[in-house]
Design a protein around this motif. Sequence first.
Motif, PDB file in Angstrom:
ATOM      1  N   ALA A 301     -35.039 -46.838  71.815  1.00  0.00           N
ATOM      2  CA  ALA A 301     -35.760 -46.222  72.932  1.00  0.00           C
ATOM      3  C   ALA A 301     -36.211 -44.815  72.577  1.00  0.00           C
ATOM      4  O   ALA A 301     -37.338 -44.395  72.891  1.00  0.00           O
ATOM      5  N   ARG A 302     -35.351 -44.054  71.884  1.00  0.00           N
ATOM      6  CA  ARG A 302     -35.740 -42.699  71.491  1.00  0.00           C
ATOM      7  C   ARG A 302     -36.851 -42.732  70.455  1.00  0.00           C
ATOM      8  O   ARG A 302     -37.724 -41.853  70.434  1.00  0.00           O
ATOM      9  N   LEU A 303     -36.809 -43.724  69.564  1.00  0.00           N
ATOM     10  CA  LEU A 303     -37.884 -43.850  68.572  1.00  0.00           C
ATOM     11  C   LEU A 303     -39.228 -44.119  69.247  1.00  0.00           C
ATOM     12  O   LEU A 303     -40.266 -43.576  68.843  1.00  0.00           O
ATOM     13  N   LEU A 304     -39.218 -44.955  70.280  1.00  0.00           N
ATOM     14  CA  LEU A 304     -40.470 -45.233  70.985  1.00  0.00           C
ATOM     15  C   LEU A 304     -40.965 -43.981  71.714  1.00  0.00           C
ATOM     16  O   LEU A 304     -42.174 -43.710  71.746  1.00  0.00           O
ATOM     17  N   GLY A 305     -40.024 -43.214  72.281  1.00  0.00           N
ATOM     18  CA  GLY A 305     -40.436 -41.959  72.906  1.00  0.00           C
ATOM     19  C   GLY A 305     -41.024 -41.000  71.896  1.00  0.00           C
ATOM     20  O   GLY A 305     -42.015 -40.303  72.177  1.00  0.00           O
ATOM     21  N   TRP A 306     -40.442 -40.972  70.713  1.00  0.00           N
ATOM     22  CA  TRP A 306     -40.979 -40.115  69.651  1.00  0.00           C
ATOM     23  C   TRP A 306     -42.353 -40.595  69.206  1.00  0.00           C
ATOM     24  O   TRP A 306     -43.248 -39.796  68.922  1.00  0.00           O
ATOM     25  N   ALA A 307     -42.534 -41.924  69.148  1.00  0.00           N
ATOM     26  CA  ALA A 307     -43.815 -42.474  68.714  1.00  0.00           C
ATOM     27  C   ALA A 307     -44.957 -42.019  69.615  1.00  0.00           C
ATOM     28  O   ALA A 307     -46.103 -41.909  69.167  1.00  0.00           O
ATOM     29  N   ASP A 308     -44.656 -41.763  70.889  1.00  0.00           N
ATOM     30  CA  ASP A 308     -45.703 -41.315  71.806  1.00  0.00           C
ATOM     31  C   ASP A 308     -46.280 -39.969  71.397  1.00  0.00           C
ATOM     32  O   ASP A 308     -47.384 -39.606  71.827  1.00  0.00           O
ATOM     33  N   THR A 309     -45.557 -39.211  70.597  1.00  0.00           N
ATOM     34  CA  THR A 309     -46.030 -37.885  70.186  1.00  0.00           C
ATOM     35  C   THR A 309     -46.788 -37.936  68.865  1.00  0.00           C
ATOM     36  O   THR A 309     -47.264 -36.897  68.395  1.00  0.00           O
ATOM     37  N   GLU A 313     -51.910 -44.105  64.260  1.00  0.00           N
ATOM     38  CA  GLU A 313     -51.529 -44.880  63.072  1.00  0.00           C
ATOM     39  C   GLU A 313     -50.031 -44.763  62.797  1.00  0.00           C
ATOM     40  O   GLU A 313     -49.362 -45.762  62.505  1.00  0.00           O
ATOM     41  N   ASP A 314     -49.480 -43.552  62.916  1.00  0.00           N
ATOM     42  CA  ASP A 314     -48.048 -43.361  62.684  1.00  0.00           C
ATOM     43  C   ASP A 314     -47.223 -44.035  63.779  1.00  0.00           C
ATOM     44  O   ASP A 314     -46.158 -44.613  63.514  1.00  0.00           O
ATOM     45  N   ALA A 315     -47.691 -43.947  65.022  1.00  0.00           N
ATOM     46  CA  ALA A 315     -46.987 -44.603  66.127  1.00  0.00           C
ATOM     47  C   ALA A 315     -46.950 -46.112  65.918  1.00  0.00           C
ATOM     48  O   ALA A 315     -45.930 -46.765  66.173  1.00  0.00           O
ATOM     49  N   ALA A 316     -48.057 -46.664  65.433  1.00  0.00           N
ATOM     50  CA  ALA A 316     -48.092 -48.105  65.178  1.00  0.00           C
ATOM     51  C   ALA A 316     -47.102 -48.496  64.092  1.00  0.00           C
ATOM     52  O   ALA A 316     -46.469 -49.561  64.158  1.00  0.00           O
ATOM     53  N   ALA A 317     -46.922 -47.631  63.083  1.00  0.00           N
ATOM     54  CA  ALA A 317     -45.968 -47.925  62.014  1.00  0.00           C
ATOM     55  C   ALA A 317     -44.540 -47.949  62.561  1.00  0.00           C
ATOM     56  O   ALA A 317     -43.732 -48.810  62.181  1.00  0.00           O
ATOM     57  N   VAL A 318     -44.209 -47.018  63.447  1.00  0.00           N
ATOM     58  CA  VAL A 318     -42.882 -47.013  64.066  1.00  0.00           C
ATOM     59  C   VAL A 318     -42.683 -48.284  64.877  1.00  0.00           C
ATOM     60  O   VAL A 318     -41.632 -48.935  64.821  1.00  0.00           O
ATOM     61  N   GLU A 319     -43.695 -48.666  65.654  1.00  0.00           N
ATOM     62  CA  GLU A 319     -43.591 -49.870  66.484  1.00  0.00           C
ATOM     63  C   GLU A 319     -43.444 -51.124  65.626  1.00  0.00           C
ATOM     64  O   GLU A 319     -42.697 -52.039  65.975  1.00  0.00           O
ATOM     65  N   ARG A 320     -44.141 -51.158  64.493  1.00  0.00           N
ATOM     66  CA  ARG A 320     -44.001 -52.318  63.610  1.00  0.00           C
ATOM     67  C   ARG A 320     -42.582 -52.403  63.041  1.00  0.00           C
ATOM     68  O   ARG A 320     -42.014 -53.500  62.905  1.00  0.00           O
ATOM     69  N   SER A 321     -42.004 -51.259  62.692  1.00  0.00           N
ATOM     70  CA  SER A 321     -40.632 -51.256  62.165  1.00  0.00           C
ATOM     71  C   SER A 321     -39.656 -51.815  63.192  1.00  0.00           C
ATOM     72  O   SER A 321     -38.757 -52.593  62.858  1.00  0.00           O
ATOM     73  N   LEU A 322     -39.849 -51.446  64.452  1.00  0.00           N
ATOM     74  CA  LEU A 322     -38.966 -51.947  65.495  1.00  0.00           C
ATOM     75  C   LEU A 322     -39.259 -53.404  65.818  1.00  0.00           C
ATOM     76  O   LEU A 322     -38.344 -54.204  66.059  1.00  0.00           O
ATOM     77  N   GLY A 323     -40.520 -53.767  65.808  1.00  0.00           N
ATOM     78  CA  GLY A 323     -40.885 -55.151  66.134  1.00  0.00           C
ATOM     79  C   GLY A 323     -40.370 -56.155  65.129  1.00  0.00           C
ATOM     80  O   GLY A 323     -40.228 -57.344  65.452  1.00  0.00           O
ATOM     81  N   ALA A 324     -40.073 -55.702  63.918  1.00  0.00           N
ATOM     82  CA  ALA A 324     -39.579 -56.622  62.884  1.00  0.00           C
ATOM     83  C   ALA A 324     -38.102 -56.953  63.068  1.00  0.00           C
ATOM     84  O   ALA A 324     -37.576 -57.834  62.375  1.00  0.00           O
ATOM     85  N   LEU A 325     -37.426 -56.293  64.018  1.00  0.00           N
ATOM     86  CA  LEU A 325     -35.998 -56.537  64.220  1.00  0.00           C
ATOM     87  C   LEU A 325     -35.774 -57.831  64.979  1.00  0.00           C
ATOM     88  O   LEU A 325     -36.390 -58.085  66.013  1.00  0.00           O
ATOM     89  N   ASP A 326     -34.850 -58.648  64.477  1.00  0.00           N
ATOM     90  CA  ASP A 326     -34.546 -59.913  65.152  1.00  0.00           C
ATOM     91  C   ASP A 326     -33.694 -59.706  66.399  1.00  0.00           C
ATOM     92  O   ASP A 326     -33.764 -60.501  67.337  1.00  0.00           O
ATOM     93  N   ASP A 327     -32.852 -58.677  66.391  1.00  0.00           N
ATOM     94  CA  ASP A 327     -31.900 -58.499  67.482  1.00  0.00           C
ATOM     95  C   ASP A 327     -32.289 -57.366  68.428  1.00  0.00           C
ATOM     96  O   ASP A 327     -31.441 -56.766  69.081  1.00  0.00           O
ATOM     97  N   LEU A 328     -33.585 -57.057  68.529  1.00  0.00           N
ATOM     98  CA  LEU A 328     -34.035 -56.028  69.454  1.00  0.00           C
ATOM     99  C   LEU A 328     -33.769 -56.484  70.887  1.00  0.00           C
ATOM    100  O   LEU A 328     -34.068 -57.627  71.244  1.00  0.00           O
ATOM    101  N   PRO A 329     -33.183 -55.638  71.716  1.00  0.00           N
ATOM    102  CA  PRO A 329     -32.910 -56.029  73.104  1.00  0.00           C
ATOM    103  C   PRO A 329     -34.187 -56.489  73.813  1.00  0.00           C
ATOM    104  O   PRO A 329     -35.278 -55.961  73.565  1.00  0.00           O
ATOM    105  N   PRO A 330     -34.077 -57.477  74.721  1.00  0.00           N
ATOM    106  CA  PRO A 330     -35.272 -58.035  75.399  1.00  0.00           C
ATOM    107  C   PRO A 330     -36.125 -56.976  76.094  1.00  0.00           C
ATOM    108  O   PRO A 330     -37.354 -57.040  76.044  1.00  0.00           O
ATOM    109  N   ARG A 331     -35.476 -56.003  76.750  1.00  0.00           N
ATOM    110  CA  ARG A 331     -36.265 -54.998  77.470  1.00  0.00           C
ATOM    111  C   ARG A 331     -37.133 -54.191  76.515  1.00  0.00           C
ATOM    112  O   ARG A 331     -38.293 -53.881  76.813  1.00  0.00           O
ATOM    113  N   LEU A 332     -36.582 -53.864  75.339  1.00  0.00           N
ATOM    114  CA  LEU A 332     -37.354 -53.105  74.363  1.00  0.00           C
ATOM    115  C   LEU A 332     -38.443 -53.958  73.726  1.00  0.00           C
ATOM    116  O   LEU A 332     -39.532 -53.469  73.417  1.00  0.00           O
TER     117      LEU A 332
END
Length: 364
Positions: A301-309, A313-332
């Motif tokens: 959640a903090r990483l996504l908040g940071w991505a907003d700043t 292109e950099d924000a998309a890279a952060v989101e891709r890193s998180l999206g690749a996780l198999d065990d990411l909580p459903p809300r995230l």
Amino acid sequence: MTHFRHISANSCREGCSIIEDSSASSLASWEQAFPAGAWASGEDYVLGERVQDLRRDGATLAGRVQGAHGDYWVRLELRLPVASACDCGRPRCRHAAAVVQAYLARRWPVTDVGLLVEEFLRHPRREPLTAAAMGADFVSALELPPMDVEDIWALQGERRLLALDAALRVAPDPYRLLLRALPEAEHDRDLQVLLASAFSSRPPAGAIWPRLLCAAPPALAPLISDLRPEDLTPEAVLAALWQAGADKDRRALLRLAPHAAALAPKEAADALEHLSRETPELIPALVTAARGARRLQRVAARLLGWADTLPAEDAAAVERSLGALDDLPPRLRLLLRVREAASAGGAAQILAAVIAAKAPPAVA
């Protein structure tokens, strides 16, 4: 064999027998070749661990015995009848008996002088000869590193490799040599092979391993990483991680981060969350540490908040890193889909993403 009656496996620190590799008959023959008093006194020297520096060249054996009035050097032939010479001046003396018994016991290392001399003749060096001329023992001088680190690097080509190989094999602490050699190996295949052999035969200790890992050229980094020592402390790897961050050493950060996450997940999550702001490539290691520390949802959640700043292109890279996780909580995961749809630009896409994220998984 009356004089060996109390020398057994129990009296040997390595659990060996005093007559290892020696038949009872040959041992008895050696005992009978010495005066009874000399043989018994020699046994006392052996039990007192007063025999040192055993050396052999073919059938000739030599050794140093700590006697009552100083050290005595003994030389004898490993054949009967006994032919010996000793600094004490007596033939078939107790010092010679001690050297024979120590050799037959196989409880002390024996230097193969013949091999040392042959190696020296193949690659002559000035240092042992100079040391011997100045009063040092020649065999001991042969076993010393041939020259100082910078003297080795003053050599060229094959001479440098040979000198470094000799120094690494005999140096009590090879790590100064290794730290000096690692940067030089970046584009030197022969040096890489030599250093890989050195690391495999003498794995690094925990205190020096982080520095070696950071200094290694890409070809050697995986090997050193795999040799992570058992005595490596979390504090040591975390300190190295923070130092790499202070030095802005991206390569060192990427090498150290997975080890920090494995050894100290909680502390590594704190460190990597800070360091990943300047080095986003650390996010996979940060996620690993957060998962190990049971903080994945909070950190994501903090990483996504940071991505907003960040720039898009950099924000998309952060989101891709998180999206690749198999065990990411459903809300995230829902939030990621909504953000992706929003970046695509329409209410319809956002609504479709929300519905897809909330839908139950399809049954196969």
